[in-house]
Design a protein around this motif. Structure first.
Motif, short mmCIF file in Angstrom:
data_model
loop_
_atom_site.label_atom_id
_atom_site.label_comp_id
_atom_site.label_asym_id
_atom_site.label_seq_id
_atom_site.Cartn_x
_atom_site.Cartn_y
_atom_site.Cartn_z
N ARG A 130 -13.47 -12.88 -30.42
CA ARG A 130 -14.43 -11.81 -30.64
C ARG A 130 -15.85 -12.34 -30.81
NH1 ARG A 130 -15.40 -6.84 -29.39
NH2 ARG A 130 -13.19 -6.38 -29.74
N GLU A 131 -16.00 -13.46 -31.51
CA GLU A 131 -17.34 -14.01 -31.79
C GLU A 131 -18.05 -14.47 -30.51
OE1 GLU A 131 -14.84 -14.20 -35.41
OE2 GLU A 131 -14.56 -14.77 -33.30
N ARG A 132 -17.27 -14.81 -29.47
CA ARG A 132 -17.86 -15.33 -28.24
C ARG A 132 -17.93 -14.26 -27.13
NH1 ARG A 132 -20.62 -19.03 -29.87
NH2 ARG A 132 -21.07 -19.30 -27.66
N TRP A 133 -17.43 -13.05 -27.44
CA TRP A 133 -17.33 -11.99 -26.44
C TRP A 133 -18.69 -11.64 -25.84
CZ3 TRP A 133 -14.65 -9.73 -23.01
CH2 TRP A 133 -14.83 -8.41 -22.63
N GLY A 134 -18.72 -11.59 -24.51
CA GLY A 134 -19.95 -11.24 -23.81
C GLY A 134 -20.86 -12.42 -23.57
N ARG A 135 -20.49 -13.57 -24.10
CA ARG A 135 -21.30 -14.78 -23.88
C ARG A 135 -20.52 -15.78 -23.02
NH1 ARG A 135 -23.59 -16.65 -29.52
NH2 ARG A 135 -21.52 -16.09 -30.32
N ASP A 136 -19.64 -16.58 -23.63
CA ASP A 136 -18.79 -17.45 -22.83
C ASP A 136 -17.33 -17.04 -22.87
OD1 ASP A 136 -18.74 -18.27 -25.47
OD2 ASP A 136 -19.60 -20.22 -25.09
N VAL A 137 -17.03 -15.88 -23.46
CA VAL A 137 -15.77 -15.18 -23.26
C VAL A 137 -16.11 -13.93 -22.46
CG1 VAL A 137 -13.91 -13.87 -24.36
CG2 VAL A 137 -14.63 -16.05 -25.34
N VAL A 138 -15.61 -13.86 -21.22
CA VAL A 138 -16.02 -12.81 -20.29
C VAL A 138 -14.78 -12.20 -19.64
CG1 VAL A 138 -18.23 -13.96 -19.86
CG2 VAL A 138 -16.28 -14.44 -18.36
N HIS A 139 -15.00 -11.12 -18.89
CA HIS A 139 -13.86 -10.47 -18.24
C HIS A 139 -14.10 -10.12 -16.78
CE1 HIS A 139 -16.46 -7.09 -18.91
NE2 HIS A 139 -15.61 -6.24 -18.36
N CYS A 140 -15.36 -9.97 -16.38
CA CYS A 140 -15.67 -9.45 -15.06
C CYS A 140 -16.43 -10.47 -14.22
CB CYS A 140 -16.49 -8.17 -15.20
SG CYS A 140 -17.10 -7.52 -13.62
N PRO A 141 -15.88 -10.89 -13.07
CA PRO A 141 -16.59 -11.87 -12.23
C PRO A 141 -17.88 -11.33 -11.63
CG PRO A 141 -14.68 -11.01 -11.08
CD PRO A 141 -14.59 -10.49 -12.49
N THR A 224 -2.66 -29.47 -28.73
CA THR A 224 -3.46 -30.02 -27.64
C THR A 224 -4.66 -29.12 -27.35
OG1 THR A 224 -1.47 -30.95 -26.63
CG2 THR A 224 -3.40 -30.73 -25.20
N VAL A 225 -5.79 -29.74 -27.02
CA VAL A 225 -6.99 -29.00 -26.66
C VAL A 225 -7.26 -29.15 -25.17
CG1 VAL A 225 -9.48 -28.77 -26.98
CG2 VAL A 225 -8.01 -29.21 -28.96
N VAL A 226 -7.36 -28.01 -24.49
CA VAL A 226 -7.71 -28.01 -23.07
C VAL A 226 -9.22 -27.80 -22.97
CG1 VAL A 226 -7.36 -26.89 -20.84
CG2 VAL A 226 -5.47 -27.02 -22.48
N PRO A 227 -9.97 -28.79 -22.51
CA PRO A 227 -11.43 -28.63 -22.43
C PRO A 227 -11.81 -27.49 -21.47
CG PRO A 227 -10.79 -30.93 -22.18
CD PRO A 227 -9.54 -30.13 -22.06
N ARG A 228 -12.60 -26.55 -21.96
CA ARG A 228 -13.10 -25.44 -21.16
C ARG A 228 -14.48 -25.07 -21.67
NH1 ARG A 228 -10.81 -25.27 -16.55
NH2 ARG A 228 -10.70 -27.45 -17.22
N SER A 229 -15.32 -24.55 -20.77
CA SER A 229 -16.63 -24.04 -21.16
C SER A 229 -16.68 -22.52 -21.19
CB SER A 229 -17.70 -24.56 -20.18
OG SER A 229 -17.76 -25.96 -20.20
N VAL A 230 -15.77 -21.90 -20.46
CA VAL A 230 -15.73 -20.45 -20.32
C VAL A 230 -14.28 -20.01 -20.41
CG1 VAL A 230 -16.25 -18.49 -18.80
CG2 VAL A 230 -17.76 -20.50 -18.80
N LEU A 231 -14.06 -18.86 -21.03
CA LEU A 231 -12.73 -18.27 -21.08
C LEU A 231 -12.82 -16.84 -20.58
CD1 LEU A 231 -9.80 -18.95 -21.97
CD2 LEU A 231 -10.32 -17.78 -24.11
#
Length: 323
Positions: A130-141, A224-231
């Motif tokens: 929720r804290e990252r929603w609309g920034r680097d947590v997105v839903h629409c390409p 385990t941590v999977v490195p990602r910049s965007v979810l």
């Protein structure tokens, strides 16, 4: 962001009350005001796209901050004599001449209603999402894709629609990983992921990892941590009806399970309740801003046409009675 003084409500009776002051509601209200209809917009001030940095795929407005777009819309409404009040509708019902709407302790009468209250995104229950929603947590390409191109993207698979999302974001980056979280990919889906070099992790997600106000990875239940910049996520959408549900609007659930209780309308936004139109995400939760604005414009024109016919019929009846 620019600000514009909106005329205070000057009456308790309007040709149309528009509930919701986003792109759909303001577009419909401006069309009505330009047609010399008295119109009041009731807006709660909580647009769905508030966390986003900018509006995209809206010709001529690409990158405009959501708040700035609404400020421009409010200025246009004021220019044509429309009114706006900030608040929530606490009740709405029908009368012999139209509708009565209660807002902020005040009863307002309307001949027609335009419901443009939007929808709410229900996010998967993952700590940090929720804290990252609309920034680097997105839903629409189409809303965010260009901005996250070429970055390491994780697709949080919580609904069957995850595959569609994975394919769309694969168009934007060569580094895409599907993180299964409550959804088990089929054998055919696994094969397609391999064919497109999309990674697959099936250990389940525990939380997001962040640093310096950015996502750095996704921690799995195994640690385990999977490195990602965007979810990317699939949300469940719920139209905002609140007290307006008492109007008896007909609703359906989307077959995908991703949208709940959507009010039904015809192509112009007219509901099965006489005198009530709907536009934008409240009836089409997947519509982007430009589509919501277009739907509001159409609904506003349809409402004005309906009022024109009603006025013409009333005038003819009066003429005949006087003859």
């Amino acid at each position: 962001m620019t600000t514009t003084a909106i005329p205070a409500p000057a009456s308790d009776s309007y040709d149309a009350v528009v509930v919701g002051g986003g792109a759909a509601g303001l577009s419909g209200a401006v069309v009505l005001a330009r047609s010399r209809r008295s119109v009041l917009v009731v807006d709660s001030g909580s647009p769905r796209n508030a966390p986003a940095d900018g509006v995209h795929a809206f010709l001529g407005h690409d990158g405009v901050p959501p708040a700035e777009l609404l400020a421009r819309g409010r200025a246009e409404l004021a220019r044509y004599g429309g009114h706006l009040v900030t608040g929530e509708v606490s009740a709405a019902g029908t009368t012999e001449t139209g509708f009565v709407v209660e807002v902020e302790g005040r009863r307002v009468h309307a001949r027609r209603l335009l419901v443009a209250t939007g929808a709410v995104d229900e996010l998967p229950d993952v700590p940090g999402l929720r804290e990252r929603w609309g920034r680097d947590v997105v839903h629409c390409p189409y809303c965010h894709g260009w901005e996250v191109r070429d970055q390491p993207i994780g697709v949080l698979a919580t609904q069957p629609s995850f595959m569609h999302q994975a394919l769309l974001f694969r168009q934007l980056s060569d580094d895409v990983v599907v993180l299964a979280h409550g959804v088990e990919p089929t054998a055919e889906q696994r094969e397609q992921l391999r064919a497109l070099a999309i990674g697959l992790v099936t250990d389940g997600v525990a939380a997001l990892e962040t640093s310096d106000d950015r996502i750095t990875g996704v921690r799995l239940r195994t640690g385990t941590v999977v490195p990602r910049s965007v979810l990317t996520v699939q949300t469940v959408l719920s139209p905002r009806l609140g007290a307006l549900a008492d109007l008896g609007l007909e609703v359906v659930d989307h077959p995908s399970g991703a949208v709940r209780h959507v009010p039904t309308t015809d192509a112009g936004g007219r509901s099965h309740v006489p005198g009530v139109w709907l536009a934008g995400n409240v009836t089409d939760p997947m519509a982007q801003v430009v589509a919501a604005a277009a739907a509001g414009t159409m609904a506003g024109a349809q409402i004005n046409a309906d009022l024109v016919m009603a006025d013409a019929a009333a005038a003819l009846t009066e003429l005949r009675a006087a003859s």
